[in-house]
Write a protein that holds these residues in place. Structure first.
Motif, mmCIF file in Angstrom:
data_model
loop_
_atom_site.group_PDB
_atom_site.id
_atom_site.type_symbol
_atom_site.label_atom_id
_atom_site.label_comp_id
_atom_site.label_asym_id
_atom_site.label_seq_id
_atom_site.Cartn_x
_atom_site.Cartn_y
_atom_site.Cartn_z
ATOM 1 N N ASP A 1 25.740 0.893 -5.843
ATOM 2 C CA ASP A 1 26.728 0.035 -6.574
ATOM 3 C C ASP A 1 26.212 -1.381 -6.595
ATOM 4 O O ASP A 1 26.878 -2.167 -7.279
ATOM 5 N N THR A 2 24.719 -1.620 -6.156
ATOM 6 C CA THR A 2 24.285 -3.017 -6.424
ATOM 7 C C THR A 2 23.677 -2.902 -7.877
ATOM 8 O O THR A 2 23.762 -4.148 -8.261
ATOM 9 N N GLY A 3 23.767 -1.888 -8.520
ATOM 10 C CA GLY A 3 23.373 -1.900 -9.991
ATOM 11 C C GLY A 3 21.900 -2.194 -10.283
ATOM 12 O O GLY A 3 21.334 -2.353 -11.252
ATOM 13 N N LEU A 4 21.177 -2.220 -9.163
ATOM 14 C CA LEU A 4 19.639 -2.310 -9.287
ATOM 15 C C LEU A 4 18.706 -1.238 -9.465
ATOM 16 O O LEU A 4 17.533 -1.241 -9.335
ATOM 17 N N VAL A 5 19.295 -0.197 -9.101
ATOM 18 C CA VAL A 5 18.460 1.058 -9.472
ATOM 19 C C VAL A 5 19.318 1.849 -10.422
ATOM 20 O O VAL A 5 20.417 2.077 -10.339
ATOM 21 N N HIS A 6 18.539 2.714 -11.279
ATOM 22 C CA HIS A 6 19.139 3.273 -12.248
ATOM 23 C C HIS A 6 18.947 4.795 -12.131
ATOM 24 O O HIS A 6 18.301 5.419 -13.282
ATOM 25 N N ILE A 7 19.282 5.329 -11.373
ATOM 26 C CA ILE A 7 19.018 6.793 -11.022
ATOM 27 C C ILE A 7 20.204 7.145 -10.185
ATOM 28 O O ILE A 7 21.165 6.499 -9.910
ATOM 29 N N SER A 8 20.454 8.152 -10.095
ATOM 30 C CA SER A 8 21.673 9.033 -9.550
ATOM 31 C C SER A 8 21.858 8.761 -8.197
ATOM 32 O O SER A 8 20.854 8.536 -7.342
ATOM 33 N N LYS A 9 22.985 8.939 -7.593
ATOM 34 C CA LYS A 9 23.210 8.805 -5.947
ATOM 35 C C LYS A 9 22.502 9.713 -5.593
ATOM 36 O O LYS A 9 22.059 9.730 -4.335
ATOM 37 N N GLY A 10 22.323 11.198 -6.001
ATOM 38 C CA GLY A 10 21.501 12.267 -5.332
ATOM 39 C C GLY A 10 20.194 11.854 -5.186
ATOM 40 O O GLY A 10 19.639 12.272 -4.442
ATOM 41 N N HIS A 11 19.649 11.374 -6.425
ATOM 42 C CA HIS A 11 18.148 10.761 -6.352
ATOM 43 C C HIS A 11 18.082 9.905 -5.297
ATOM 44 O O HIS A 11 16.973 9.988 -4.610
ATOM 45 N N ILE A 12 18.835 8.989 -5.026
ATOM 46 C CA ILE A 12 18.760 7.770 -4.126
ATOM 47 C C ILE A 12 18.870 8.479 -2.987
ATOM 48 O O ILE A 12 17.800 8.191 -1.856
ATOM 49 N N TYR B 1 0.614 -1.240 -0.016
ATOM 50 C CA TYR B 1 0.012 0.044 0.046
ATOM 51 C C TYR B 1 0.839 1.023 0.062
ATOM 52 O O TYR B 1 1.506 1.738 0.892
ATOM 53 N N SER B 2 1.094 1.649 -1.063
ATOM 54 C CA SER B 2 2.161 2.996 -1.168
ATOM 55 C C SER B 2 1.497 3.916 -0.921
ATOM 56 O O SER B 2 0.170 4.225 -0.987
ATOM 57 N N GLY B 3 2.376 5.279 -0.628
ATOM 58 C CA GLY B 3 1.961 6.383 -0.423
ATOM 59 C C GLY B 3 1.843 7.358 -1.719
ATOM 60 O O GLY B 3 2.732 6.970 -2.634
ATOM 61 N N SER B 4 1.239 8.121 -1.751
ATOM 62 C CA SER B 4 1.208 9.168 -2.871
ATOM 63 C C SER B 4 2.631 9.872 -2.884
ATOM 64 O O SER B 4 2.858 10.356 -4.162
ATOM 65 N N TRP B 5 3.238 9.960 -2.115
ATOM 66 C CA TRP B 5 4.440 10.567 -1.915
ATOM 67 C C TRP B 5 5.749 9.953 -2.496
ATOM 68 O O TRP B 5 6.728 10.330 -2.744
ATOM 69 N N GLN B 6 5.459 8.729 -2.732
ATOM 70 C CA GLN B 6 6.531 7.490 -3.155
ATOM 71 C C GLN B 6 6.663 7.790 -4.575
ATOM 72 O O GLN B 6 5.798 8.080 -5.362
ATOM 73 N N SER B 7 7.959 7.208 -4.770
ATOM 74 C CA SER B 7 8.614 7.091 -6.204
ATOM 75 C C SER B 7 8.427 5.793 -6.603
ATOM 76 O O SER B 7 8.431 4.829 -5.834
ATOM 77 N N VAL B 8 8.487 5.627 -7.870
ATOM 78 C CA VAL B 8 8.774 4.424 -8.530
ATOM 79 C C VAL B 8 10.000 3.293 -8.039
ATOM 80 O O VAL B 8 9.918 2.190 -8.102
ATOM 81 N N TRP B 9 11.018 4.235 -7.598
ATOM 82 C CA TRP B 9 12.158 3.356 -7.222
ATOM 83 C C TRP B 9 12.066 3.032 -5.473
ATOM 84 O O TRP B 9 13.009 2.475 -5.340
ATOM 85 N N ASP B 10 11.192 3.619 -4.988
ATOM 86 C CA ASP B 10 11.312 3.455 -3.571
ATOM 87 C C ASP B 10 11.028 1.944 -2.941
ATOM 88 O O ASP B 10 11.988 1.348 -2.198
ATOM 89 N N ASP B 11 10.212 1.269 -3.555
ATOM 90 C CA ASP B 11 10.172 -0.309 -3.169
ATOM 91 C C ASP B 11 11.546 -0.960 -3.491
ATOM 92 O O ASP B 11 11.926 -1.722 -2.619
ATOM 93 N N ARG B 12 12.246 -0.673 -4.671
ATOM 94 C CA ARG B 12 13.309 -1.247 -4.976
ATOM 95 C C ARG B 12 14.538 -1.099 -4.220
ATOM 96 O O ARG B 12 15.042 -1.746 -3.353
ATOM 97 N N ILE B 13 14.564 0.427 -3.643
ATOM 98 C CA ILE B 13 15.431 0.656 -2.603
ATOM 99 C C ILE B 13 15.071 -0.096 -1.128
ATOM 100 O O ILE B 13 16.073 -0.346 -0.503
ATOM 101 N N LEU B 14 13.927 -0.067 -0.800
ATOM 102 C CA LEU B 14 13.942 -0.532 0.230
ATOM 103 C C LEU B 14 13.936 -2.140 0.224
ATOM 104 O O LEU B 14 14.442 -2.754 1.261
ATOM 105 N N GLU B 15 13.871 -2.724 -0.837
ATOM 106 C CA GLU B 15 14.233 -4.026 -0.830
ATOM 107 C C GLU B 15 15.618 -4.472 -0.617
ATOM 108 O O GLU B 15 15.937 -5.306 -0.283
ATOM 109 N N ILE B 16 16.500 -3.407 -1.417
ATOM 110 C CA ILE B 16 17.712 -3.638 -1.128
ATOM 111 C C ILE B 16 18.283 -3.592 0.071
ATOM 112 O O ILE B 16 19.179 -4.278 0.621
ATOM 113 N N ILE B 17 17.887 -2.509 0.889
ATOM 114 C CA ILE B 17 18.198 -2.353 2.413
ATOM 115 C C ILE B 17 17.758 -3.354 3.209
ATOM 116 O O ILE B 17 18.233 -4.159 4.117
ATOM 117 N N ASP B 18 16.465 -4.108 2.782
ATOM 118 C CA ASP B 18 16.164 -5.318 3.558
ATOM 119 C C ASP B 18 17.037 -6.519 3.317
ATOM 120 O O ASP B 18 17.261 -7.190 4.148
#
Length: 104
Positions: A32-43, A3-20
């Motif tokens: 460095d995982t290569g699993l997200v295709h956005i800049s370090k600043g955007h992350i 159940y995503s929030g309207s404030w979330q971006s398409v990359w948030d789930d992937r980032i959370l999965e990586i941290i998990d």
């Protein structure tokens, strides 16, 4: 189902999965995982936003870890829009679809 929030971006789930999977992570370790295709600043921006909404906890040196809410979100037991835990995900899913069908 998550159940995503309207404030979330398409990359948030992937980032959370990586941290998990990887444990506490910084923008660089996520990039460095290569699993997200956005800049370090955007992350970094996404990590901060998720921390502001309670899915992540900020640790020293720009490192983030999942909160209890973040773990529950990944398991479909937390509504990121309402910022509340879901007691019975199956019942919640039925209720949410009824609300959508009624135009609310």
């Amino acid at each position: 189902m998550r159940y995503s929030g309207s404030w979330q971006s398409v990359w948030d789930d992937r980032i959370l999965e990586i941290i998990d999977k990887e444990g506490p992570s910084s923008p660089k370790t996520i990039l460095d995982t290569g699993l997200v295709h956005i800049s370090k600043g955007h992350i970094s921006t996404r990590l901060s936003k998720m921390a502001d909404h309670g899915l992540l906890h900020r640790l020293p040196n720009g490192v983030y870890t999942l909160t209890e809410a973040g773990e529950a979100y990944l398991q479909g037991e937390y509504d990121a829009e309402a910022e509340e835990f879901i007691e019975d995900p199956e019942e919640y899913e039925i209720s949410a679809s009824e609300t959508e069908a009624n135009g609310a």
